[in-house]
Motif scaffolding. Structure first.
Motif, PDB file in Angstrom:
ATOM      1  N   ALA A   1      -3.613 -27.353  -6.581  1.00  0.00           N
ATOM      2  CA  ALA A   1      -4.142 -26.239  -5.777  1.00  0.00           C
ATOM      3  C   ALA A   1      -3.991 -24.910  -6.512  1.00  0.00           C
ATOM      4  N   ALA A   2      -2.917 -24.777  -7.309  1.00  0.00           N
ATOM      5  CA  ALA A   2      -2.658 -23.513  -8.006  1.00  0.00           C
ATOM      6  C   ALA A   2      -3.567 -23.335  -9.228  1.00  0.00           C
ATOM      7  N   TYR A   3      -3.691 -24.392 -10.034  1.00  0.00           N
ATOM      8  CA  TYR A   3      -4.408 -24.274 -11.305  1.00  0.00           C
ATOM      9  C   TYR A   3      -5.900 -24.593 -11.183  1.00  0.00           C
ATOM     10  N   GLY A   4      -6.299 -25.379 -10.181  1.00  0.00           N
ATOM     11  CA  GLY A   4      -7.703 -25.743 -10.051  1.00  0.00           C
ATOM     12  C   GLY A   4      -8.640 -24.545 -10.004  1.00  0.00           C
ATOM     13  N   PRO A   5      -8.342 -23.505  -9.182  1.00  0.00           N
ATOM     14  CA  PRO A   5      -9.238 -22.335  -9.164  1.00  0.00           C
ATOM     15  C   PRO A   5      -9.371 -21.666 -10.532  1.00  0.00           C
ATOM     16  N   CYS A   6      -8.309 -21.732 -11.360  1.00  0.00           N
ATOM     17  CA  CYS A   6      -8.405 -21.143 -12.698  1.00  0.00           C
ATOM     18  C   CYS A   6      -9.464 -21.869 -13.536  1.00  0.00           C
ATOM     19  N   PHE A   7      -9.551 -23.193 -13.367  1.00  0.00           N
ATOM     20  CA  PHE A   7     -10.573 -23.935 -14.103  1.00  0.00           C
ATOM     21  C   PHE A   7     -11.967 -23.550 -13.615  1.00  0.00           C
ATOM     22  N   THR A   8     -12.122 -23.355 -12.304  1.00  0.00           N
ATOM     23  CA  THR A   8     -13.407 -22.896 -11.766  1.00  0.00           C
ATOM     24  C   THR A   8     -13.782 -21.547 -12.378  1.00  0.00           C
ATOM     25  N   LEU A   9     -12.805 -20.630 -12.448  1.00  0.00           N
ATOM     26  CA  LEU A   9     -13.071 -19.307 -13.041  1.00  0.00           C
ATOM     27  C   LEU A   9     -13.364 -19.412 -14.523  1.00  0.00           C
ATOM     28  N   LEU A  10     -12.683 -20.331 -15.216  1.00  0.00           N
ATOM     29  CA  LEU A  10     -12.922 -20.493 -16.651  1.00  0.00           C
ATOM     30  C   LEU A  10     -14.345 -20.986 -16.925  1.00  0.00           C
ATOM     31  N   ILE A  11     -14.792 -22.000 -16.165  1.00  0.00           N
ATOM     32  CA  ILE A  11     -16.145 -22.527 -16.367  1.00  0.00           C
ATOM     33  C   ILE A  11     -17.183 -21.469 -15.974  1.00  0.00           C
ATOM     34  N   THR A  12     -16.887 -20.688 -14.942  1.00  0.00           N
ATOM     35  CA  THR A  12     -17.802 -19.605 -14.556  1.00  0.00           C
ATOM     36  C   THR A  12     -17.917 -18.588 -15.686  1.00  0.00           C
ATOM     37  N   TRP A  13     -16.792 -18.229 -16.288  1.00  0.00           N
ATOM     38  CA  TRP A  13     -16.796 -17.266 -17.402  1.00  0.00           C
ATOM     39  C   TRP A  13     -17.588 -17.824 -18.598  1.00  0.00           C
ATOM     40  N   ILE A  14     -17.388 -19.097 -18.915  1.00  0.00           N
ATOM     41  CA  ILE A  14     -18.135 -19.720 -20.021  1.00  0.00           C
ATOM     42  C   ILE A  14     -19.631 -19.720 -19.720  1.00  0.00           C
ATOM     43  N   THR A  15     -19.986 -20.042 -18.474  1.00  0.00           N
ATOM     44  CA  THR A  15     -21.401 -20.048 -18.086  1.00  0.00           C
ATOM     45  C   THR A  15     -22.012 -18.661 -18.242  1.00  0.00           C
ATOM     46  N   GLU A  16     -21.258 -17.638 -17.852  1.00  0.00           N
ATOM     47  CA  GLU A  16     -21.762 -16.267 -17.994  1.00  0.00           C
ATOM     48  C   GLU A  16     -21.970 -15.911 -19.464  1.00  0.00           C
ATOM     49  N   LYS A  17     -21.064 -16.362 -20.326  1.00  0.00           N
ATOM     50  CA  LYS A  17     -21.211 -16.071 -21.754  1.00  0.00           C
ATOM     51  C   LYS A  17     -22.413 -16.796 -22.347  1.00  0.00           C
ATOM     52  N   VAL A  18     -22.607 -18.049 -21.955  1.00  0.00           N
ATOM     53  CA  VAL A  18     -23.728 -18.835 -22.497  1.00  0.00           C
ATOM     54  C   VAL A  18     -25.063 -18.271 -22.011  1.00  0.00           C
ATOM     55  N   THR A  19     -25.131 -17.924 -20.730  1.00  0.00           N
ATOM     56  CA  THR A  19     -26.395 -17.419 -20.171  1.00  0.00           C
ATOM     57  C   THR A  19     -26.594 -15.924 -20.428  1.00  0.00           C
ATOM     58  N   ARG A  20     -25.489 -15.262 -20.858  1.00  0.00           N
ATOM     59  CA  ARG A  20     -25.512 -13.804 -21.091  1.00  0.00           C
ATOM     60  C   ARG A  20     -25.923 -13.049 -19.824  1.00  0.00           C
ATOM     61  N   LYS A  21     -25.375 -13.510 -18.687  1.00  0.00           N
ATOM     62  CA  LYS A  21     -25.642 -12.879 -17.393  1.00  0.00           C
ATOM     63  C   LYS A  21     -24.344 -12.769 -16.598  1.00  0.00           C
ATOM     64  N   LYS A  22     -24.268 -11.757 -15.769  1.00  0.00           N
ATOM     65  CA  LYS A  22     -23.193 -11.657 -14.788  1.00  0.00           C
ATOM     66  C   LYS A  22     -23.615 -12.461 -13.572  1.00  0.00           C
ATOM     67  N   LEU A  23     -22.830 -13.475 -13.191  1.00  0.00           N
ATOM     68  CA  LEU A  23     -23.246 -14.388 -12.131  1.00  0.00           C
ATOM     69  C   LEU A  23     -22.445 -14.233 -10.837  1.00  0.00           C
ATOM     70  N   VAL A  24     -21.219 -13.736 -10.966  1.00  0.00           N
ATOM     71  CA  VAL A  24     -20.358 -13.559  -9.782  1.00  0.00           C
ATOM     72  C   VAL A  24     -19.731 -12.170  -9.856  1.00  0.00           C
TER      73      VAL A  24
END
Length: 432
Positions: A228-251
């Protein structure tokens, strides 16, 4: 070519670029599938498993993806049960990542079993005295819940949503999603905990054995808490990677910072509990079983004291302090650093709890045995990563995963083909 399927108000890369990306990741996927078929048709002699390592590299990958996939159930709990409404802007992606993690865990289990055609034996010939049976049941049920939570996202595709039946079905499923979120949190509590409980009851392996509450060793609660503690960090990490790949602010930043703050406090309290657990185990439990702390950390440099420091301090206290501190959390560089350290920390915890447990000698004539996975194990461990990237690529392109994307990335003019595609069927294109 596929513009009619792309969500309205957002822009995607050209089709050739999308297909090129799919082709590159697909080649990695094919490599993993080839290794998987070798394991299935030639047997587990394709691995480096031996009398000491009876679970191979896959067991670590399995526990790690289940832990980081915990972001789905915890984010759902925060959004639908506790009422953190801001998280509605990232819950879709949390569900998608959770779906990928849990389907990957089931795929890894199918490879690890060696005979996937007999997977149903787990349910039909269940060993009711085994915690792994509870894990198998809860894992399968929770994957079904994640599938139900993912279906409304598919139904929101621009073309599918035009069909009245699918539109109403998706709307009604959204209305009842709190029930599935609560069910998912209940199932996750037990299967995450039981995975930790399996390690905690190993009397013959003092490195992992723990005392506890009634029938549950402390590791039962630590595994649930850490997921429960670390899972949200992985969600944020994948979101950050997606933003870098797409070069867009998504959240928006307020959503990211809220989830990071909650995760930071969860990691901090978990790390305090982990330190208390380790202190008691090192001073009472292990000596009571005839061993000392040094017996588990001084036999080989690979499993030296550094690994305990890396797990508890670098992967626990440091990211927790960064995410709790408002000035550090608001700084993107510090925040991403903390998120990466947190994901590495929980992955290292799962490595220690399954592979170091098997490496540590338990008899006076035993020695430290190191483990080197075969290329087939590495390929089949990378296989779920490639599968996850492909599913994210397709979902991001055709489904409204990020509700704030259109607002954060306004486009000046809609392509003409989209305007035509959205026109009512009873109007001429020119009038529409």
């Amino acid at each position: 070519m596929d513009s009619a399927l792309i969500p309205k108000g957002v822009k995607r890369c050209p089709m050739w670029q999308f297909l090129l990306g799919l082709g590159i990741v697909g080649a990695v996927l094919a490599w993993g599938v080839y290794a998987m078929l070798l394991c299935w048709f030639k047997g587990l002699n394709q691995t480096n498993m031996n009398d000491y390592y009876g679970f191979a590299l896959w067991i670590w990958a399995d526990l790690a993806v289940i832990a980081v996939g915990g972001g789905a159930f915890f984010s759902g709990l925060l959004k639908y049960i506790i009422g953190k409404d801001e998280l509605k802007n990232i819950i879709n992606y949390a569900v998608l990542i959770g779906f990928i993690c849990y389907s990957s865990a089931l795929l890894i289990l199918a490879i690890d079993v060696g005979q996937p055609l007999r997977s149903w034996f787990i349910f039909w010939h269940a060993n009711v005295h085994s915690m792994l049976t509870e894990v198998a049941f809860c894992l399968s049920c929770y994957f079904s819940v994640l599938t139900i939570e993912y279906i409304p996202l598919i139904l929101e595709n621009r073309q599918i949503d035009k069909v009245p039946f699918f539109h109403n079905l998706g709307h009604n499923m959204h209305e009842t999603m709190a029930v599935f979120a609560a069910t998912g949190a209940f199932l996750s509590f037990f299967h995450q905990g039981s995975l930790g409980g399996v390690a905690g009851v190993l009397f013959g392996r003092p490195f992992s054995f723990r005392e506890g509450l009634l029938i549950w060793p402390w590791t039962f609660f630590l595994f649930t808490w850490s997921a429960a503690a670390y899972g949200p960090c992985f969600t944020l990490l994948i979101t950050w990677i997606t933003e870098k790949v797409t070069r867009k602010k998504l959240v928006k930043d307020n959503v990211v910072e809220l989830l990071a703050k909650i995760s930071g406090w969860m990691i901090f309290t978990y790390t305090i509990a982990k330190i208390c657990d380790t202190t008691r185990w090192a001073n009472i439990t292990a000596p009571g079983l005839g061993q000392t702390l040094a017996d588990f950390y001084t036999g080989t440099a690979f499993y030296g004291y550094w690994i305990l420091f890396a797990e508890v301090v670098l992967g626990g206290l440091v990211p927790a302090i960064i995410l709790i501190s408002a000035p550090l959390r608001k700084n993107p560089v510090w925040r991403v650093t903390a998120i990466i350290l947190a994901v590495l920390g929980v992955s290292l915890n799962r490595w220690v709890m399954v592979l170091q447990v098997m490496a540590a000698p338990v008899m006076t004539f035993d020695q430290w045995i190191l483990y080197y996975p075969s290329w087939q194990e590495v390929a089949t461990t990378i296989l779920p990563v490639a599968y996850g990237i492909i599913l994210i690529m397709i979902s991001y392109r055709y489904l409204p995963i990020f509700p704030q994307e259109a607002e954060l990335n306004p486009i000046d003019d809609e392509p003409e083909v989209e305007a035509v595609a959205d026109a009512p069927a009873d109007l001429e294109p020119a009038k529409a």
